[in-house]
Write an enzyme that holds these catalytic residues in place. Structure first.
Site, short mmCIF file in Angstrom:
data_model
loop_
_atom_site.label_atom_id
_atom_site.label_comp_id
_atom_site.label_asym_id
_atom_site.label_seq_id
_atom_site.Cartn_x
_atom_site.Cartn_y
_atom_site.Cartn_z
N HIS A 96 0.63 -1.33 0.06
CA HIS A 96 -0.04 -0.11 -0.03
C HIS A 96 0.76 1.19 -0.12
CE1 HIS A 96 -4.07 -1.96 0.63
NE2 HIS A 96 -3.31 -2.87 1.45
N GLU A 117 -3.31 -6.05 10.81
CA GLU A 117 -4.15 -6.14 9.79
C GLU A 117 -3.54 -5.16 8.49
OE1 GLU A 117 -7.87 -4.42 10.09
OE2 GLU A 117 -7.32 -3.24 12.01
N CYS A 159 0.29 -32.80 -12.27
CA CYS A 159 1.65 -33.01 -11.39
C CYS A 159 1.63 -33.39 -9.90
CB CYS A 159 2.39 -31.62 -11.48
SG CYS A 159 1.45 -30.19 -10.36
#
Lengths: 476, 418
Positions: A49, A336, A442
């Site tokens: 951010h 957060e 895979c």
């Protein structure tokens, strides 16, 4: 006895651990799961951010802006992919535009550089697939993207290369106060002693703090659901697109990932149970929002959906401090968003401003901050690849056809710090199984490599997580 | 290995092997087959059930037996095969780049290329089925590999989403190995699998098929512990209060096959959005001159017998290209009209020397219907069907002499008879 035990092998614990190995300290990380980066560092938006969101003078604002400035160099030293793609906050009304002006002012107060409000025409030029209803955007050229688990794995791997110890499947059950620290006991009865404990346990950090006698942390969970699109649609957007924030939060984002996929989400619902499960309503909400933000989003190219639970504290800000109650305990909790962006700055602060006041820090002259990335093979020239294949033929054999991952890369991920023990752990390190067939082809091969390298029976190989064996036994 | 071949075939499964034989027998003997697995045969190697070859050999063979017939013929002709070798890309000049543990990353120059990469299974993620992401969720083909090739059981209590043929085959296979298959759910009102598989794999074992149903939740942390299924309405939306819950440790997905064409796409070979395979002429040449396509990489077939047929056509065409030089196409378009999902080939040469067989799938189950190929007002060919379902590929032959009458787009449609 360790000088410091970090509890929680997420991006916060991981970057702190690595920071501590820059000093002559004996450090370890205690992780409750079978691999690192298994909590919120596994499933978040992966955004670096710019720093216009956080309230001025908050810890979030401080560490976001600092972390944003550090991230490019930090990632490059560790060989972690980072892209400075720029962020756009979309406005769909005059009201939104007013909010964007506020965001811009706030960002400038926080020290975010080069913010500007752009008009519809400029927005169209930057992102032609944005909805015609968008009237403008806040452009933050310092915004970026990074892969949260790649950063975590690299940080912990590099810390281990510099002497740190990793204890997986170590879920802290209790702690005994010693004269000069703590004895920490896991649910399985394993014990680790350390003089200082740093609590980076994410969603469990409240619980962990109280084990050490500190009941002051009130940590809750907020679930976010995501949809991931095939790399085939990877150029749908190039910037990270946000909606103008409202009281309901930052809303849904549409972004490229560093690996070239398109990520849509997250929802934000308060949850009691931290299980990361998706719901029909949640995924439908993401789809609706994305359709309102963009023209004809290529939702048909969905390759997976997932959920992550983010921990937040009732304080509304990060908690990064020495516990006032429990001696020698540092709480780094409620991290957060913008926690991922802030991680390198938080780590530096914890070492230099908190730990330094509790013990004397002597520089570790042998510290080497560089790590060969798990994807190094992709970046080699054909000549270099062939040199390597001559020495180690496993690099000539493709195992994951969707992402083009060779056997050599998988073997390396299984052997390097922190060692991949499960299918999901291999996937997070190498991207084998991360593509459009989602491991259909895979997985049986990857399981074979894990079984061979770790010398375990084929049917004992786990997908990832407790009791997650792929197979239940031999056929008749 | 040399660094140039007349023909490079990408994929050594049933399509690649049959294409190689046909090209060889039609005069193009300088061939390289590139196979990513450690042996040829492709997905047939894990299809140990029988029912292969009924059309072609008039006998019921297992997958490996069917493949062996072609492998033997390929070996007899001494056609060169590279296994454990993955093609990384090719370009319009037909330079193929591949990687192998033995040769590293290398290039070979081809005169012609045949695309025979097969297909892959759609995964849970493509459907965004809500819930957790524990162990025990497999595509039917992956489960088949674990059981038939590796010899391990992926689970004991099973729910299957999707009634594609591999899902049906695996319902029976898991049951025979002692697992309990609780349900097969199909979101459509009809199965996408062959009728004979519904009978032989579900009915004969008392496994319930829930049409118009989908999985609406997957539960479990480490390992799957259960699923909820719900009935869906005509728009495929779950209907509230129709939920049924099953305790299970395994969920298999058999929800469609997608031609694998990442290589074709990156080489700039134009693809059809409908088939997700290359757009081809009736001789299976793509719009990139000298590049041919066949088998499930071109269109998903019901039976391997038809894959072999199509591959032989592609092989023959590639041989012709190598020997006689590039075809100059003068073609009309062939499109899907009402009630038809797709039609192949998408382009037909006006001067094609043989009858052209159109391959197509209808969009729903229709009874007592007529299939028509029309150009403007002219009806070129028709065929009546008592029943047509999306699960079974349909064909319609356009005779060569009719091709001259087509002076615009040929449209294929289905009408229900009054």
């Amino acid at each position: 006895m360790f000088d410091i035990a970090v509890i929680g092998g997420g991006v916060i614990g991981g970057t702190i651990l690595r920071e501590l190995t820059k000093y002559q300290l004996n450090v370890c990380v205690l992780e409750s799961c079978d691999d690192v980066s298994m909590g919120q560092s596994k499933a978040n938006s992966g955004i670096v951010h710019a720093g216009y969101d956080a309230k001025p003078n908050s810890l979030k604002a401080k560490f976001n802006v600092l972390g944003n400035k550090m991230m490019s160099a930090y990632a490059s030293e560790l060989g972690v992919k980072y892209k400075n793609n720029g962020s756009l906050v979309l406005a769909f009304s005059e009201e939104d535009l007013t909010v964007l002006e506020e965001l811009k002012t706030r960002g400038e107060t926080n020290g975010v550089e080069r913010l500007s409000i752009i008009d519809r025409a400029e927005l169209n030029r930057l992102e032609p697939n944005v909805s015609d209803n968008a009237v403008g955007a806040l452009y933050a050229p310092t915004g970026g993207i990074i892969c949260p688990y790649e950063l975590t794995i690299a940080s912990i791997g590099n810390a281990m290369d510099n002497g740190a110890k990793l204890y997986c499947n170590f879920e802290v059950a209790s702690a005994k106060k010693l004269e000069n620290g703590y004895e920490i006991i896991s649910t399985d009865g394993n014990k680790v002693s350390a003089k200082i404990v740093i609590n980076c346990a994410g969603i469990n950090s409240g619980k962990v703090a109280s084990i050490f006698g500190d009941d002051t942390l009130n940590i809750k969970g907020r679930k976010g659901e995501y949809i991931l699109l095939d790399r085939e649609s990877g150029d749908f957007v190039s910037h990270t697109l946000f909606c103008t924030p409202s009281k309901a939060g930052k809303g849904i984002l549409v972004t490229q990932t560093v690996d070239g996929n398109i990520l849509l989400g997250p929802t934000a619902t308060e949850v009691e149970n931290p299980a990361p499960v998706t719901t029909a309503q949640g995924l439908a909400f993401v789809v609706d929002k994305v359709k309102s933000m963009c023209k004809n989003p290529p939702l048909f190219n969905s390759i997976t959906s997932f959920a992550g639970v983010r921990a937040y504290s009732d304080k509304g800000d990060f908690i990064i401090e020495k516990s006032a109650i429990a001696e020698n305990l540092i709480n780094v909790a409620g991290i957060e968003s913008p926690g991922l962006t802030s991680a390198p700055a938080i780590a530096k602060f914890v070492a230099e401003e908190i730990v330094a006041k509790m013990t004397s820090l002597v520089k570790n002259e042998k510290f080497n901050g560089k790590r060969t990335p798990d994807y190094f093979f992709k970046n080699l020239s054909i000549e270099e690849k062939n040199e390597l294949i001559k020495k180690d033929s496993t690099y000539g054999k493709i195992i994951c056809r969707c992402e083009g991952i060779t056997e050599g890369e998988i073997i390396r991920a299984v052997r390097e710090n922190p060692k991949a023990m499960t299918i999901d752990a291999v996937k997070r390190r190498t991207r084998a199984g991360m593509g459009r067939c989602q491991g259909g082809f895979c997985q049986p091969h990857v399981a074979e490599i894990i079984a061979r390298e770790h010398n375990i029976a084929y049917e004992k190989v786990q997908k990832g997580g407790k009791n997650s064996t792929l197979l239940v036994g031999k056929v008749k | 290995m040399k660094n140039n071949y007349d023909l490079v075939i990408i994929g050594g499964g049933p399509a690649g092997l049959a294409a190689a034989l046909s090209a060889y027998d039609n005069g193009a003997k300088d061939i390289l087959i590139i196979e990513r697995e450690n042996r040829t045969g492709g997905i047939l190697n894990q299809c140990i059930h029988n029912g292969f070859g009924l059309t072609r050999f008039k006998e019921s063979l297992s997958g490996p037996e069917y493949a062996a017939r072609f492998k033997t013929e390929v070996n007899k002709r001494g056609i060169e095969i590279l296994t454990e070798t993955t093609v990384l890309g090719f370009n319009k000049d037909k330079i193929v780049t591949a990687t192998s543990p033995v040769y590293g990353i290398f290039t070979v120059q081809a005169k012609a290329i045949i695309l025979a990469m097969g297909c892959r299974e759609r995964s849970r993620g493509a459907l965004n089925i809500p819930g957790s992401r524990p162990a025990g969720i497999y595509s039917a083909g992956t489960a088949q590999k674990y059981v038939n090739v590796k010899g391990y059981m992926p689970g004991k209590e099973v729910v299957i989403l999707g009634s594609g043929d591999i899902g049906l085959i695996m319902a029976r296979r898991m049951t025979l190995e002692g697992a309990k298959v609780h349900a097969v759910c199909e979101i459509m009102p009809y199965s996408s699998g062959l009728k004979r598989n519904i009978v032989q794999c579900l009915d004969d074992f008392g496994i319930p098929l829930y049409l118009n149903h989908t999985i609406t939740e997957i539960r479990g942390e480490g390992r799957v512990t259960g699923v909820t299924i719900s009935q869906v309405d005509e728009f495929k939306r779950p209907i509230p209060n129709t939920e049924k819950s099953f305790n299970c440790d395994t969920v298999l997905f058999s929800v469609g096959l997608i031609p694998e064409n990442e290589l074709a796409k990156s080489a700039g070979v134009p693809l059809s959005a409908r088939t997700r395979g290359a757009i081809v002429y009736q001789n299976r040449e793509t719009l990139t001159s000298g590049v041919f396509a066949c088998g499930n990489a071109l269109q998903v077939h019901d039976l391997v017998d038809f894959v072999s047929d199509e591959a032989e056509l592609a092989g023959r065409s590639a041989a012709e290209y190598i020997i006689k030089g590039a075809t100059i196409h003068d073609a009309f378009d062939c499109e899907n009209g009402a009630n038809i999902n797709y039609v192949l080939p998408q382009k037909i040469d006006k001067n094609a020397s043989e009858n052209v067989k159109l391959f197509f799938r209808v969009s729903n189950t229709f009874r007592n219907c007529t299939i028509k190929a029309v150009c403007g007002d002219k009806v070129i060919a028709t065929k009546k069907r008592l029943i047509a379902t999306p699960g079974e590929m349909e064909t319609l032959i356009i005779p060569t002499e009719k091709l001259k009458e087509i002076n615009g787009t040929l449209t294929l449609s289905l009408e229900v008879n009054e």
